[in-house]
Design an enzyme around this catalytic site. Structure first.
Site, PDB file in Angstrom:
ATOM      1  N   GLU A   1     -25.988  14.625  -4.039  1.00  0.00           N
ATOM      2  CA  GLU A   1     -27.410  14.781  -3.702  1.00  0.00           C
ATOM      3  C   GLU A   1     -28.292  13.896  -4.576  1.00  0.00           C
ATOM      4  O   GLU A   1     -29.416  13.561  -4.209  1.00  0.00           O
ATOM      5  CB  GLU A   1     -27.841  16.241  -3.799  1.00  0.00           C
ATOM      6  CG  GLU A   1     -27.861  16.792  -5.206  1.00  0.00           C
ATOM      7  CD  GLU A   1     -28.348  18.248  -5.267  1.00  0.00           C
ATOM      8  OE1 GLU A   1     -29.327  18.588  -4.591  1.00  0.00           O
ATOM      9  OE2 GLU A   1     -27.724  19.049  -5.998  1.00  0.00           O
ATOM     10  N   CYS A   7       0.830  -1.216   0.000  1.00  0.00           N
ATOM     11  CA  CYS A   7       0.000   0.000   0.000  1.00  0.00           C
ATOM     12  C   CYS A   7       0.855   1.253   0.000  1.00  0.00           C
ATOM     13  O   CYS A   7       0.673   2.142  -0.825  1.00  0.00           O
ATOM     14  CB  CYS A   7      -0.934  -0.017   1.207  1.00  0.00           C
ATOM     15  SG  CYS A   7      -1.892   1.492   1.372  1.00  0.00           S
ATOM     16  N   CYS A  36      -1.530   1.644  -3.100  1.00  0.00           N
ATOM     17  CA  CYS A  36      -2.535   2.702  -2.888  1.00  0.00           C
ATOM     18  C   CYS A  36      -1.954   4.112  -2.885  1.00  0.00           C
ATOM     19  O   CYS A  36      -2.457   4.993  -3.579  1.00  0.00           O
ATOM     20  CB  CYS A  36      -3.243   2.504  -1.545  1.00  0.00           C
ATOM     21  SG  CYS A  36      -3.481   0.811  -1.035  1.00  0.00           S
ATOM     22  N   HIS A  54     -26.995  20.913  -1.874  1.00  0.00           N
ATOM     23  CA  HIS A  54     -27.115  21.468  -3.218  1.00  0.00           C
ATOM     24  C   HIS A  54     -26.119  22.590  -3.441  1.00  0.00           C
ATOM     25  O   HIS A  54     -25.920  23.411  -2.543  1.00  0.00           O
ATOM     26  CB  HIS A  54     -28.542  21.983  -3.404  1.00  0.00           C
ATOM     27  CG  HIS A  54     -28.836  22.384  -4.799  1.00  0.00           C
ATOM     28  ND1 HIS A  54     -28.937  21.469  -5.831  1.00  0.00           N
ATOM     29  CD2 HIS A  54     -29.028  23.611  -5.359  1.00  0.00           C
ATOM     30  CE1 HIS A  54     -29.190  22.121  -6.955  1.00  0.00           C
ATOM     31  NE2 HIS A  54     -29.248  23.408  -6.696  1.00  0.00           N
ATOM     32  N   TYR A 108      -8.753  -3.921 -11.143  1.00  0.00           N
ATOM     33  CA  TYR A 108      -8.497  -2.636 -10.483  1.00  0.00           C
ATOM     34  C   TYR A 108      -7.207  -2.002 -11.013  1.00  0.00           C
ATOM     35  O   TYR A 108      -7.170  -0.834 -11.398  1.00  0.00           O
ATOM     36  CB  TYR A 108      -8.249  -2.867  -8.980  1.00  0.00           C
ATOM     37  CG  TYR A 108      -9.422  -2.958  -8.059  1.00  0.00           C
ATOM     38  CD1 TYR A 108     -10.180  -4.118  -7.981  1.00  0.00           C
ATOM     39  CD2 TYR A 108      -9.717  -1.916  -7.200  1.00  0.00           C
ATOM     40  CE1 TYR A 108     -11.208  -4.230  -7.067  1.00  0.00           C
ATOM     41  CE2 TYR A 108     -10.743  -2.017  -6.271  1.00  0.00           C
ATOM     42  CZ  TYR A 108     -11.485  -3.172  -6.207  1.00  0.00           C
ATOM     43  OH  TYR A 108     -12.495  -3.280  -5.306  1.00  0.00           O
ATOM     44  N   GLU A 146      -6.854   1.332 -13.322  1.00  0.00           N
ATOM     45  CA  GLU A 146      -6.293   2.532 -12.686  1.00  0.00           C
ATOM     46  C   GLU A 146      -5.056   3.018 -13.439  1.00  0.00           C
ATOM     47  O   GLU A 146      -4.935   4.195 -13.759  1.00  0.00           O
ATOM     48  CB  GLU A 146      -5.942   2.234 -11.226  1.00  0.00           C
ATOM     49  CG  GLU A 146      -7.194   2.071 -10.358  1.00  0.00           C
ATOM     50  CD  GLU A 146      -6.885   1.859  -8.884  1.00  0.00           C
ATOM     51  OE1 GLU A 146      -5.750   1.464  -8.557  1.00  0.00           O
ATOM     52  OE2 GLU A 146      -7.792   2.086  -8.055  1.00  0.00           O
ATOM     53  N   LYS A 160       0.072   5.262  -6.111  1.00  0.00           N
ATOM     54  CA  LYS A 160      -0.945   5.255  -7.179  1.00  0.00           C
ATOM     55  C   LYS A 160      -1.858   6.480  -7.070  1.00  0.00           C
ATOM     56  O   LYS A 160      -2.123   7.163  -8.051  1.00  0.00           O
ATOM     57  CB  LYS A 160      -1.733   3.943  -7.087  1.00  0.00           C
ATOM     58  CG  LYS A 160      -2.911   3.758  -8.004  1.00  0.00           C
ATOM     59  CD  LYS A 160      -4.212   4.320  -7.510  1.00  0.00           C
ATOM     60  CE  LYS A 160      -4.669   3.886  -6.163  1.00  0.00           C
ATOM     61  NZ  LYS A 160      -5.143   2.544  -6.058  1.00  0.00           N
TER      62      LYS A 160
HETATM   63  P1  NDP Z   1      -7.830  -8.218 -10.261  1.00  0.00           P
HETATM   64  O1  NDP Z   1      -8.135  -9.563  -9.806  1.00  0.00           O
HETATM   65  O2  NDP Z   1      -8.722  -7.076  -9.884  1.00  0.00           O
HETATM   66  O3  NDP Z   1      -7.712  -8.196 -11.850  1.00  0.00           O
HETATM   67  C1  NDP Z   1      -6.884  -9.083 -12.530  1.00  0.00           C
HETATM   68  C2  NDP Z   1      -7.185  -8.928 -14.001  1.00  0.00           C
HETATM   69  O4  NDP Z   1      -6.269  -9.693 -14.743  1.00  0.00           O
HETATM   70  C3  NDP Z   1      -8.582  -9.397 -14.362  1.00  0.00           C
HETATM   71  O5  NDP Z   1      -9.116  -8.516 -15.312  1.00  0.00           O
HETATM   72  C4  NDP Z   1      -8.319 -10.766 -14.964  1.00  0.00           C
HETATM   73  O6  NDP Z   1      -9.254 -11.121 -15.921  1.00  0.00           O
HETATM   74  C5  NDP Z   1      -6.984 -10.541 -15.625  1.00  0.00           C
HETATM   75  N1  NDP Z   1      -6.211 -11.768 -15.771  1.00  0.00           N
HETATM   76  C6  NDP Z   1      -5.929 -12.693 -14.838  1.00  0.00           C
HETATM   77  N2  NDP Z   1      -5.187 -13.674 -15.342  1.00  0.00           N
HETATM   78  C7  NDP Z   1      -4.990 -13.377 -16.643  1.00  0.00           C
HETATM   79  C8  NDP Z   1      -4.319 -14.021 -17.715  1.00  0.00           C
HETATM   80  N3  NDP Z   1      -3.701 -15.182 -17.532  1.00  0.00           N
HETATM   81  N4  NDP Z   1      -4.340 -13.427 -18.922  1.00  0.00           N
HETATM   82  C9  NDP Z   1      -4.988 -12.263 -19.110  1.00  0.00           C
HETATM   83  N5  NDP Z   1      -5.652 -11.600 -18.141  1.00  0.00           N
HETATM   84  C10 NDP Z   1      -5.644 -12.164 -16.933  1.00  0.00           C
HETATM   85  O7  NDP Z   1      -6.330  -7.965  -9.833  1.00  0.00           O
HETATM   86  P2  NDP Z   1      -5.441  -6.680  -9.742  1.00  0.00           P
HETATM   87  O8  NDP Z   1      -4.067  -7.184  -9.865  1.00  0.00           O
HETATM   88  O9  NDP Z   1      -5.928  -5.606 -10.656  1.00  0.00           O
HETATM   89  O10 NDP Z   1      -5.677  -6.201  -8.260  1.00  0.00           O
HETATM   90  C11 NDP Z   1      -5.536  -7.135  -7.186  1.00  0.00           C
HETATM   91  C12 NDP Z   1      -6.412  -6.726  -6.057  1.00  0.00           C
HETATM   92  O11 NDP Z   1      -5.821  -5.631  -5.387  1.00  0.00           O
HETATM   93  C13 NDP Z   1      -7.791  -6.234  -6.463  1.00  0.00           C
HETATM   94  O12 NDP Z   1      -8.694  -7.276  -6.636  1.00  0.00           O
HETATM   95  C14 NDP Z   1      -8.157  -5.343  -5.318  1.00  0.00           C
HETATM   96  O13 NDP Z   1      -8.755  -6.124  -4.314  1.00  0.00           O
HETATM   97  C15 NDP Z   1      -6.823  -4.794  -4.872  1.00  0.00           C
HETATM   98  N6  NDP Z   1      -6.648  -3.421  -5.356  1.00  0.00           N
HETATM   99  C16 NDP Z   1      -7.447  -2.461  -4.870  1.00  0.00           C
HETATM  100  C17 NDP Z   1      -7.331  -1.166  -5.310  1.00  0.00           C
HETATM  101  C18 NDP Z   1      -8.263  -0.126  -4.770  1.00  0.00           C
HETATM  102  O14 NDP Z   1      -8.866  -0.352  -3.738  1.00  0.00           O
HETATM  103  N7  NDP Z   1      -8.422   0.998  -5.456  1.00  0.00           N
HETATM  104  C19 NDP Z   1      -6.335  -0.779  -6.300  1.00  0.00           C
HETATM  105  C20 NDP Z   1      -5.547  -1.882  -6.754  1.00  0.00           C
HETATM  106  C21 NDP Z   1      -5.696  -3.144  -6.291  1.00  0.00           C
HETATM  107  P3  NDP Z   1     -10.669 -11.816 -15.528  1.00  0.00           P
HETATM  108  O15 NDP Z   1     -11.593 -10.731 -15.166  1.00  0.00           O
HETATM  109  O16 NDP Z   1     -11.003 -12.530 -16.773  1.00  0.00           O
HETATM  110  O17 NDP Z   1     -10.360 -12.765 -14.412  1.00  0.00           O
END
Ligand code: NDP
Length: 456
Positions: free
Chosen positions: A442, A43, A48, A437, A179, A183, A51
């Protein structure tokens, strides 16, 4: 009775580990934390916080463009981003935060051990060759980016490497639809890169409300992100002018940087889990019960190394449950329902509770309210950005069970509504709440007409 060096030994100095260590020490426990890298974990160092700082940096780009509509005489040449300066400013702030984490531990009399920790048995941890015993051990080692097998994957970077890229990637390919992918695509687009985002599914952000997924894709596209859906990366090779990326359907791209944002995996390697008998689940995460106890009674685990809800505030809350049970007065369980979350795309997403699909599956009949509009700010700014809000109401109880927003500061707005939702607020209560407002927020208390046909 056996004596131990410490009452609690925490492996990992990230959000969950530092919170547990500090709070346990404040309750009188003798505590140690082992951390091999900088304090603060993902983080603070590569998640976080940096970012969000870069997200702020990106939003200035939009603001400069929009200022002219408000009467500002904007110089004809667009302001330029000094990437090196942004990186050093970020690094300075992160170093400050590392120091604050250290001071928090020191002030609480927690012993900080800089080194690699490994379990030797149920009560012993080795840190770089030195064994320490503890009555309780907490594993809070977090997670790490996952990169799928793919020819040329060594040419790609993960989110860990994005903050210090050198030089600035003029052409960026982001792989993934979660995510982190969304982002970074938004942020680097806002910072001035030409961004292509490739995702294997028909929509980004699996698990989010379908309307939100479509709306944010459209807004990110309007802002300049070239989103290629239902597309996969087949190979990456280094060419004379950059990285050459082969995509499915015979398409081809040339970019400076490829970011693989394809999920994260728990950090369980070289921790001595087998030696101590700590079991992992089918995701490879440390298996825990409702009290974060692992298969070994003296060993606990919280945060990304064990949970499926990978959010800093969740790790903090889990840490507090463990500390309260071990050194406080009560044993309780954490409630994972109605956890609010934000995705710092441009515009932001804020969400709490169920998507429409999940709400229908759980509650049966639901009533949906939604609104899409141009924010007052953009009447003069010239931006075509639109805002989307959606409420999902359990028809039987009138309780608001899903609240979603895509728009500026959505995270800030949704946090307050999350309190109301956890308290069980009904749609009637939303309706009787006076709006502020003129704000975007709102709209959440003034939506009166259900989406046609949504009450089925
Ligand atoms: P996520 O699980 O959110 O997303 C992973 C992405 O990668 C998905 O779109 C997935 O596709 C894709 N993917 C997975 N495997 C493959 C593959 N072999 N080939 C191609 N695409 C693939 O993970 P992140 O790494 O983005 O984030 C991890 C976690 O960290 C999040 O779930 C969240 O909980 C946390 N986070 C929170 C944030 C916040 O609060 N703002 C910011 C960043 C992270 P598919 O949908 O098909 O599975």
């Amino acid at each position: 009775m056996r004596t131990y060096d410490f009452d609690l030994f925490v492996i990992g100095g990230g959000s969950g580990g530092v919170r547990a260590a500090r709070m346990a020490a404040q309750r009188g426990a003798r505590v140690a934390v082992a951390e091999a890298a900088e304090l603060g974990g993902t983080c603070v160092n590569v998640g976080c916080i940096p970012k969000k700082l870069y997200s702020y940096a990106a939003s200035y780009g939009e603001a400069f463009e929009e200022a002219a509509g408000y009467g500002w005489r904007v110089p004809p040449e667009a302001p330029q981003l000094d990437w090196s300066l942004l990186k050093s400013q970020r690094a300075r702030e992160i170093t400050r935060l590392n120091g604050i984490y250290g001071a928090l531990l020191q002030n609480a009399n927690v012993k900080l051990l800089n080194g690699w920790a490994q379990l030797l048995d149920a009560h012993t941890v080795d840190v770089d060759g030195q064994p320490f015993t503890a009555r309780h051990i907490l594993i809070a080692t977090g997670g790490t980016p996952f990169v799928p097998e793919l020819p040329g994957r060594e040419h790609a970077v993960t989110s860990d490497g994005m903050f210090d890229l050198d030089p600035f990637p003029k052409r960026l390919l982001v792989v993934g639809g979660g995510y982190i992918a969304c982002e970074f695509a938004s942020i680097f687009n806002g910072l001035g890169a030409t961004v292509t985002q490739v995702h294997r599914r028909a929509h980004v952000l699996s698990g989010f409300d379908d309307d939100v997924r479509q709306f944010v894709s459209s807004e990110m596209g309007k802002a300049g992100v070239d989103l290629m859906l239902s597309t996969e990366v087949q190979s990456i090779t280094r060419g004379a002018n950059g990285l050459e990326v082969m995509l499915s359907h015979g398409r081809h791209l040339e970019v400076d940087t490829v970011l693989m944002a394809t999920g994260r995996v728990p950090n369980t390697q070289a921790l001595g889990l087998e030696a101590a008998g700590v079991a992992v689940d089918k995701r490879g995460a440390i298996a825990v019960d409702g009290h974060y106890n692992t298969s070994v009674p003296s060993i606990y685990a919280v945060g990304d190394v064990s949970t499926s809800v990978q959010l800093t505030p969740v790790a903090l809350a889990e840490a507090m449950v463990v500390v309260d049970a071990l050194f406080g007065e009560r044993r309780r369980r954490m409630d994972y329902e109605f956890i609010p979350t934000a995705v710092f795309t441009h515009p932001n997403i804020g969400t709490c509770g169920y998507s429409e699909t999940d709400a229908r599956a759980k509650y049966g009949k639901v009533t949906v309210f939604s609104s899409e509009f141009r924010a007052l700010r953009h009447t003069l700014s010239g931006s075509t950005e639109r805002t989307f809000m959606k409420l999902i109401v359990d028809t039987a109880s009138d309780r608001v069970v899903g609240l979603h927003m895509v728009g500026a500061d959505a995270g800030e707005i949704v946090q307050g509504f999350a309190v109301a939702m956890r308290a069980g607020a009904t749609k009637a209560l939303f309706d009787s709440t006076i709006g502020i407002h003129p704000t975007m927020a709102e709209e959440f208390v003034t939506m009166r007409d259900p989406v046609a046909g949504s009450m089925a």
